[in-house]
Design a protein around this motif. Structure first.
Motif, PDB file in Angstrom:
ATOM      1  N   GLU A  76       4.049 -80.121 -56.838  1.00 42.54           N
ATOM      2  CA  GLU A  76       4.793 -79.013 -56.249  1.00 42.54           C
ATOM      3  C   GLU A  76       6.061 -79.519 -55.570  1.00 42.54           C
ATOM      4  O   GLU A  76       7.129 -78.911 -55.675  1.00 42.54           O
ATOM      5  N   GLU A 123       8.583 -80.551 -58.227  1.00 41.46           N
ATOM      6  CA  GLU A 123       9.249 -79.387 -58.813  1.00 41.46           C
ATOM      7  C   GLU A 123      10.368 -78.884 -57.899  1.00 41.46           C
ATOM      8  O   GLU A 123      11.435 -78.479 -58.366  1.00 41.46           O
ATOM      9  N   ARG A 166      -2.695 -73.688 -58.382  1.00 50.88           N
ATOM     10  CA  ARG A 166      -2.106 -74.228 -59.615  1.00 50.88           C
ATOM     11  C   ARG A 166      -2.243 -73.258 -60.777  1.00 50.88           C
ATOM     12  O   ARG A 166      -1.384 -73.191 -61.660  1.00 50.88           O
ATOM     13  N   GLN A 182       0.438 -70.741 -60.541  1.00 50.22           N
ATOM     14  CA  GLN A 182       1.736 -71.341 -60.827  1.00 50.22           C
ATOM     15  C   GLN A 182       1.958 -71.507 -62.323  1.00 50.22           C
ATOM     16  O   GLN A 182       3.087 -71.373 -62.807  1.00 50.22           O
ATOM     17  N   MET A 183       0.888 -71.784 -63.079  1.00 55.12           N
ATOM     18  CA  MET A 183       1.024 -71.869 -64.533  1.00 55.12           C
ATOM     19  C   MET A 183       1.346 -70.501 -65.124  1.00 55.12           C
ATOM     20  O   MET A 183       2.154 -70.383 -66.051  1.00 55.12           O
ATOM     21  N   MET A 236       4.096 -79.336 -65.586  1.00 53.97           N
ATOM     22  CA  MET A 236       4.080 -79.117 -64.146  1.00 53.97           C
ATOM     23  C   MET A 236       4.485 -80.390 -63.403  1.00 53.97           C
ATOM     24  O   MET A 236       3.940 -81.459 -63.646  1.00 53.97           O
TER      25      MET A 236
END
Length: 445
Positions: A232, A235, A303, A306-307, A440
């Motif tokens: 995270e 990113e 997660r 987030q995907m 990711m």
């Protein structure tokens, strides 16, 4: 005289343990209250996919030509009593309670209640189920005088259960002072083969033995969620979590195992075990010691969302309506057909519920996935799953998917866009075949 062993509960843990005990040379009787399960096992088949387990059963289940005949299965407690076992392994399930994070002990309690009047003096009951700390001492009180209890937690990895049982990396035994010497002697006899191979035997008290499994799972969950938290940050900052993991993995204090960022962990053990651990710590007045596990759980569950959002973004950032999404993977991990709390299936389901046409392919988990999400579409191969897709999601790291031909798949999709939710595919190989590759915690390149 060779020891006679019973195994109560013949699910994933019990079936594997029973077959392994027969392989080690013992006469074994497995018991379960589900007739369909016993019928399958007695026929040499298993109700789950576990590499090598059916082959092991065929070598030992009574009634098969060429088998040792050392392994039988039953639903009868009376048959178990007449069998006269020396060591009784309790391997029943301990799911999460429906109402809270706590562990449902009803199956363990029922097994002990049924077993207690049927075991002879001098025998040993051995708990292998994952239970809250303090359970063994309580359960010992249910057994008749002269019957010992030991706690011997399991450390099986789905996909490697046979190997982990026959050649464990450690054997942990919790005993009480009053029957510690006798219990240790019996279990040294049971595990003589792996001990001779060098598997360490750790003999300790009940609470420590009960804590070993939950502590190990909590540490593993922490390591996985740590690298996902770093993804995270990568990113947000433009870093590369794969190179970050490589760099910190060289530190021998950290190591490189389980530092692959992705959509997180799932399955029937890790999530419910850390939640039950938190619940039990609260009951013991030690809840502050495990508050960090709440964030571990939160990172892990985040997660998946987030995907979904990454998929939405790459499709233009608006509605999923009318879009075709291919999902490679349904099980929570490779080399298993287990879809319990599967991040892959959860992501597929979320996208489908938001309007996309989602087609799933998994090498072993299709039947179980259909039971959980019958409204998803399912294909017979990866190539069929991606046909006409606007985006392809790689969500379970099966070897089959790493060996796919990116050029062949590119010719079948509507748009060659791949989101790697496991950071397990060769990015350059897919990009060279014309794919837009995203993962990711990695730069978009």
């Amino acid at each position: 005289m060779a020891l006679k062993i019973t195994v109560i509960g013949t699910g994933y843990l019990g079936a594997t343990h029973a077959a392994a005990m027969a392989e080690m040379g013992f006469e074994v009787l497995g018991l379960d209250v589900v007739p369909e399960k016993i019928e399958m096992l007695a026929a040499g088949r298993v109700p789950m996919y576990e590499p090598g387990l059916e082959e092991l059963l065929a070598q030992h289940v009574a009634g098969f030509e060429g088998s040792s005949g050392r392994l039988r299965f039953t639903t009868s407690w009376e048959e178990l009593e007449s069998f006269g076992g020396d060591v009784h392994f309790v391997c029943v399930n301990t799911p999460q309670k429906r109402a809270d994070y706590g562990c449902d002990m009803s199956y363990v309690d029922s097994a002990f209640a049924a077993l207690a009047p049927r075991v002879r003096a001098g025998s040993l009951v051995v708990g292998k189920s994952t239970v809250p700390v303090g359970s063994a001492e309580r359960l010992a009180g249910l057994l008749p005088e002269g019957v010992g209890l030991a706690w011997n937690p399991e450390f099986l990895r789905e996909g490697f259960a046979v190997q982990d049982t026959l050649h464990p990396d450690r054997i942990v035994v919790g005993v009480r002072p009053e029957d510690g010497e006798r219990a240790e002697k019996l279990l040294r006899a049971v595990y003589a083969a792996p001990i001779a191979e060098g598997s360490p035997l750790v003999v300790t008290d009940f609470p420590t033995a009960e804590l070993v499994k939950t502590a190990a799972n909590s540490f593993l969950a922490t390591k996985i969620s740590f690298i996902n938290a770093m993804a995270e940050v990568c990113e947000a900052a433009g870093g590369d979590v794969v190179r970050l993991a490589e760099a910190i993995g060289y530190d021998e204090r950290i190591g490189d195992k389980f530092l692959r960022a992705g959509i997180g962990f799932g399955g029937g053990c890790l999530p419910k075990d850390i939640r039950a651990f938190m619940a039990r710590a609260g009951e013991l007045g030690a809840d502050q010691a495990l508050t960090f596990l709440r964030e571990i759980d939160s990172i892990n569950m985040r997660r998946r969302g987030q995907m979904v959002e990454m998929t939405r973004e790459i499709l233009g950032g608006s509605s999923f309506l009318g879009r075709q999404v291919a999902v490679l993977g349904a099980t929570f991990k490779p080399d298993s057909d287990d879809v319990r709390d599967s991040p892959a299936l959860n992501v597929a389901g979320q996208i489908h519920l938001q309007g996309a046409q989602v087609t799933v392919y998994d090498p072993k988990g299709m039947d179980n996935a259909r039971k959980v999400f019958p409204t998803l579409s399912y294909a017979d191969s990866a190539l069929e799953a991606v046909r006409g897709a606007d985006v392809v999601l790689h969500l379970t790291e099966w070897r089959e998917f790493r060996e796919l031909d990116p050029a062949e798949l590119a010719a079948a999709v509507a748009s060659p866009v791949l989101l790697d939710g496991r950071n397990a595919l060769d990015a350059e190989r897919w990009r060279a075949a014309g794919w837009t590759y995203r993962a990711m915690g990695r730069p978009r390149a």
